[in-house]
Design a protein around this motif. Structure first.
Motif, PDB file in Angstrom:
ATOM      1  N   ASN A  35       0.727  -1.258   0.022  1.00 36.24           N
ATOM      2  CA  ASN A  35       0.014  -0.041  -0.064  1.00 36.24           C
ATOM      3  C   ASN A  35       0.766   1.193  -0.115  1.00 36.24           C
ATOM      4  OD1 ASN A  35      -2.600  -1.455   0.507  1.00 36.24           O
ATOM      5  ND2 ASN A  35      -1.914  -1.845   2.626  1.00 36.24           N
ATOM      6  N   LEU A  36       0.513   2.212  -0.779  1.00 37.15           N
ATOM      7  CA  LEU A  36       0.927   3.423  -0.679  1.00 37.15           C
ATOM      8  C   LEU A  36       0.152   4.238   0.139  1.00 37.15           C
ATOM      9  CD1 LEU A  36       3.105   5.459  -1.789  1.00 37.15           C
ATOM     10  CD2 LEU A  36       1.533   6.058  -3.806  1.00 37.15           C
ATOM     11  N   VAL A  37       0.604   4.681   1.331  1.00 32.75           N
ATOM     12  CA  VAL A  37      -0.046   5.415   2.388  1.00 32.75           C
ATOM     13  C   VAL A  37       0.350   6.931   2.531  1.00 32.75           C
ATOM     14  CG1 VAL A  37      -0.691   5.045   4.820  1.00 32.75           C
ATOM     15  CG2 VAL A  37      -0.473   2.879   3.377  1.00 32.75           C
ATOM     16  N   GLU A  38      -0.436   7.519   2.903  1.00 30.36           N
ATOM     17  CA  GLU A  38      -0.297   9.127   3.358  1.00 30.36           C
ATOM     18  C   GLU A  38      -0.533   9.102   4.933  1.00 30.36           C
ATOM     19  OE1 GLU A  38      -2.271  13.634   3.061  1.00 30.36           O
ATOM     20  OE2 GLU A  38      -2.657  11.899   1.324  1.00 30.36           O
ATOM     21  N   LEU A  39       0.372   9.388   5.507  1.00 29.98           N
ATOM     22  CA  LEU A  39       0.339   9.517   7.072  1.00 29.98           C
ATOM     23  C   LEU A  39       0.445  10.968   7.578  1.00 29.98           C
ATOM     24  CD1 LEU A  39       2.905   6.622   7.348  1.00 29.98           C
ATOM     25  CD2 LEU A  39       0.412   6.440   7.916  1.00 29.98           C
ATOM     26  N   GLU A  40      -0.478  11.179   8.339  1.00 32.65           N
ATOM     27  CA  GLU A  40      -0.213  12.484   9.273  1.00 32.65           C
ATOM     28  C   GLU A  40      -0.220  12.406  10.676  1.00 32.65           C
ATOM     29  OE1 GLU A  40      -2.697  16.598   9.477  1.00 32.65           O
ATOM     30  OE2 GLU A  40      -3.412  15.140   8.065  1.00 32.65           O
ATOM     31  N   PRO A  41       1.106  12.492  11.320  1.00 32.30           N
ATOM     32  CA  PRO A  41       1.054  12.426  12.696  1.00 32.30           C
ATOM     33  C   PRO A  41       0.444  13.602  13.382  1.00 32.30           C
ATOM     34  CG  PRO A  41       3.254  12.974  11.806  1.00 32.30           C
ATOM     35  CD  PRO A  41       2.401  12.971  10.565  1.00 32.30           C
ATOM     36  N   PHE A  42      -0.257  13.732  14.369  1.00 36.84           N
ATOM     37  CA  PHE A  42      -0.710  14.564  15.209  1.00 36.84           C
ATOM     38  C   PHE A  42       0.183  14.825  16.361  1.00 36.84           C
ATOM     39  CE2 PHE A  42      -4.436  13.380  12.584  1.00 36.84           C
ATOM     40  CZ  PHE A  42      -4.737  14.803  12.221  1.00 36.84           C
ATOM     41  N   THR A  43       0.804  13.951  16.752  1.00 41.96           N
ATOM     42  CA  THR A  43       2.099  14.072  17.878  1.00 41.96           C
ATOM     43  C   THR A  43       3.193  13.719  17.340  1.00 41.96           C
ATOM     44  OG1 THR A  43       1.340  11.592  18.617  1.00 41.96           O
ATOM     45  CG2 THR A  43       0.200  13.596  19.639  1.00 41.96           C
ATOM     46  N   GLY A  44       4.291  13.767  18.121  1.00 42.51           N
ATOM     47  CA  GLY A  44       5.688  13.543  17.492  1.00 42.51           C
ATOM     48  C   GLY A  44       6.270  12.721  18.413  1.00 42.51           C
ATOM     49  N   ARG A  45       5.717  11.199  18.579  1.00 41.72           N
ATOM     50  CA  ARG A  45       6.655  10.390  19.301  1.00 41.72           C
ATOM     51  C   ARG A  45       7.656   9.684  18.597  1.00 41.72           C
ATOM     52  NH1 ARG A  45       4.404  13.459  22.607  1.00 41.72           N
ATOM     53  NH2 ARG A  45       2.256  12.896  23.263  1.00 41.72           N
ATOM     54  N   ARG A  46       8.679   9.030  19.177  1.00 44.02           N
ATOM     55  CA  ARG A  46       9.780   8.552  18.477  1.00 44.02           C
ATOM     56  C   ARG A  46       9.271   7.349  17.905  1.00 44.02           C
ATOM     57  NH1 ARG A  46      15.089   5.593  20.606  1.00 44.02           N
ATOM     58  NH2 ARG A  46      16.355   5.582  18.694  1.00 44.02           N
ATOM     59  N   HIS A  47       9.407   7.194  16.429  1.00 44.44           N
ATOM     60  CA  HIS A  47       9.030   5.799  15.517  1.00 44.44           C
ATOM     61  C   HIS A  47       7.604   5.891  15.625  1.00 44.44           C
ATOM     62  CE1 HIS A  47      13.114   3.964  16.241  1.00 44.44           C
ATOM     63  NE2 HIS A  47      13.242   4.964  15.637  1.00 44.44           N
ATOM     64  N   GLN A  48       6.761   6.857  15.923  1.00 47.06           N
ATOM     65  CA  GLN A  48       5.306   6.818  15.928  1.00 47.06           C
ATOM     66  C   GLN A  48       4.588   6.291  14.920  1.00 47.06           C
ATOM     67  OE1 GLN A  48       3.313  10.401  17.162  1.00 47.06           O
ATOM     68  NE2 GLN A  48       1.746  10.087  15.817  1.00 47.06           N
ATOM     69  N   LEU A  49       5.051   6.738  13.709  1.00 48.75           N
ATOM     70  CA  LEU A  49       4.421   6.273  12.451  1.00 48.75           C
ATOM     71  C   LEU A  49       4.660   4.688  11.991  1.00 48.75           C
ATOM     72  CD1 LEU A  49       4.860   9.275  10.076  1.00 48.75           C
ATOM     73  CD2 LEU A  49       2.787   8.702  11.361  1.00 48.75           C
ATOM     74  N   ARG A  50       6.084   4.519  12.464  1.00 43.88           N
ATOM     75  CA  ARG A  50       6.273   3.054  12.254  1.00 43.88           C
ATOM     76  C   ARG A  50       5.699   1.822  13.453  1.00 43.88           C
ATOM     77  NH1 ARG A  50      12.601   3.582  12.677  1.00 43.88           N
ATOM     78  NH2 ARG A  50      12.480   1.375  12.116  1.00 43.88           N
ATOM     79  N   LYS A  51       5.446   2.612  14.284  1.00 45.86           N
ATOM     80  CA  LYS A  51       4.847   1.797  15.606  1.00 45.86           C
ATOM     81  C   LYS A  51       3.323   1.566  15.126  1.00 45.86           C
ATOM     82  CE  LYS A  51       8.102   2.517  19.228  1.00 45.86           C
ATOM     83  NZ  LYS A  51       8.479   3.154  20.572  1.00 45.86           N
ATOM     84  N   HIS A  52       2.582   2.799  14.703  1.00 42.30           N
ATOM     85  CA  HIS A  52       1.131   2.651  14.482  1.00 42.30           C
ATOM     86  C   HIS A  52       0.810   1.808  13.309  1.00 42.30           C
ATOM     87  CE1 HIS A  52       0.039   6.645  16.451  1.00 42.30           C
ATOM     88  NE2 HIS A  52       0.220   5.684  17.362  1.00 42.30           N
ATOM     89  N   LEU A  53       1.577   1.872  12.235  1.00 41.10           N
ATOM     90  CA  LEU A  53       1.313   0.974  11.247  1.00 41.10           C
ATOM     91  C   LEU A  53       1.739  -0.706  11.563  1.00 41.10           C
ATOM     92  CD1 LEU A  53       2.327   2.884   7.846  1.00 41.10           C
ATOM     93  CD2 LEU A  53       0.148   2.499   8.913  1.00 41.10           C
ATOM     94  N   ALA A  54       2.800  -0.895  12.242  1.00 39.29           N
ATOM     95  CA  ALA A  54       2.863  -2.080  12.641  1.00 39.29           C
ATOM     96  C   ALA A  54       1.769  -2.599  13.679  1.00 39.29           C
ATOM     97  CB  ALA A  54       4.300  -2.153  13.336  1.00 39.29           C
ATOM     98  N   GLY A  55       1.380  -1.775  14.494  1.00 42.59           N
ATOM     99  CA  GLY A  55       0.401  -2.054  15.226  1.00 42.59           C
ATOM    100  C   GLY A  55      -1.047  -2.611  14.621  1.00 42.59           C
ATOM    101  N   ILE A  56      -1.187  -1.919  13.534  1.00 43.84           N
ATOM    102  CA  ILE A  56      -2.482  -2.392  12.817  1.00 43.84           C
ATOM    103  C   ILE A  56      -2.351  -3.595  11.649  1.00 43.84           C
ATOM    104  CG2 ILE A  56      -3.787  -0.249  13.198  1.00 43.84           C
ATOM    105  CD1 ILE A  56      -3.179   0.521  10.324  1.00 43.84           C
ATOM    106  N   GLY A  57      -1.025  -4.323  11.847  1.00 46.00           N
ATOM    107  CA  GLY A  57      -0.487  -5.342  11.090  1.00 46.00           C
ATOM    108  C   GLY A  57      -0.058  -5.031   9.651  1.00 46.00           C
ATOM    109  N   ASN A  58       0.352  -3.650   9.437  1.00 39.60           N
ATOM    110  CA  ASN A  58       0.684  -3.094   8.052  1.00 39.60           C
ATOM    111  C   ASN A  58       2.208  -2.560   8.329  1.00 39.60           C
ATOM    112  OD1 ASN A  58      -1.587  -3.834   6.055  1.00 39.60           O
ATOM    113  ND2 ASN A  58      -2.370  -3.253   7.840  1.00 39.60           N
ATOM    114  N   PRO A  59       3.032  -3.237   8.590  1.00 43.23           N
ATOM    115  CA  PRO A  59       4.626  -2.452   8.850  1.00 43.23           C
ATOM    116  C   PRO A  59       5.020  -1.799   7.671  1.00 43.23           C
ATOM    117  CG  PRO A  59       4.877  -4.858   8.932  1.00 43.23           C
ATOM    118  CD  PRO A  59       3.112  -4.639   8.731  1.00 43.23           C
ATOM    119  N   ILE A  60       5.737  -0.825   7.684  1.00 37.39           N
ATOM    120  CA  ILE A  60       6.189  -0.195   6.663  1.00 37.39           C
ATOM    121  C   ILE A  60       7.430  -0.779   6.014  1.00 37.39           C
ATOM    122  CG2 ILE A  60       7.767   1.964   5.994  1.00 37.39           C
ATOM    123  CD1 ILE A  60       6.227   3.415   8.403  1.00 37.39           C
ATOM    124  N   LEU A  61       7.307  -1.143   4.628  1.00 36.35           N
ATOM    125  CA  LEU A  61       8.123  -2.065   3.973  1.00 36.35           C
ATOM    126  C   LEU A  61       9.552  -1.774   4.334  1.00 36.35           C
ATOM    127  CD1 LEU A  61       8.521  -4.078   1.739  1.00 36.35           C
ATOM    128  CD2 LEU A  61       8.421  -2.244   0.141  1.00 36.35           C
TER     129      LEU A  61
END
Length: 113
Positions: A35-61
């Motif tokens: 999937n080509l995914v557009e991401l918009e973080p509202f907070t700035g936690r370390r590795h937030q986007l990577r952790k969020h996508l992995a958490g829903i079963g779709n880790p970043i390639l």
């Protein structure tokens, strides 16, 4: 992966929130779907986007830290790119908007960009 959504979780003991939208999905022999995914973080936690996508079963390639062991793409790097950034300059208070093209390696996978 759902076409769009909001992910809210605790990252580093703090609340975190990211919005995502799938722009394109392609079939892959090795990974099933990419999937080509557009991401918009509202907070700035370390590795937030990577952790969020992995958490829903779709880790970043290419994510060796949060990816699925037998589906990690070694040697190609992380397929995460800051396509655009918007922020207020700390000295001039001017709103700056920076935009870049997607890397060639993204365009090889997703032809409808």
């Amino acid at each position: 992966m759902e076409p769009e959504g909001v992910i809210t979780t605790i990252v580093d003991d703090k609340q975190s929130k990211s919005k995502y939208k799938v722009h394109q999905t392609v079939d892959s022999k090795r990974f099933g779907k990419l999937n080509l995914v557009e991401l918009e973080p509202f907070t700035g936690r370390r590795h937030q986007l990577r952790k969020h996508l992995a958490g829903i079963g779709n880790p970043i390639l290419g994510d060796k830290d949060y990816g699925i062991d037998n589906l990690i793409l070694y040697g190609k790097g992380l397929y995460l790119h800051a396509y655009s950034l918007q922020f207020i300059h700390p000295f001039t208070n001017e709103t700056l908007f920076l935009k870049d093209e997607l890397p060639k390696r993204f365009k090889k996978l997703f032809t409808k960009i």
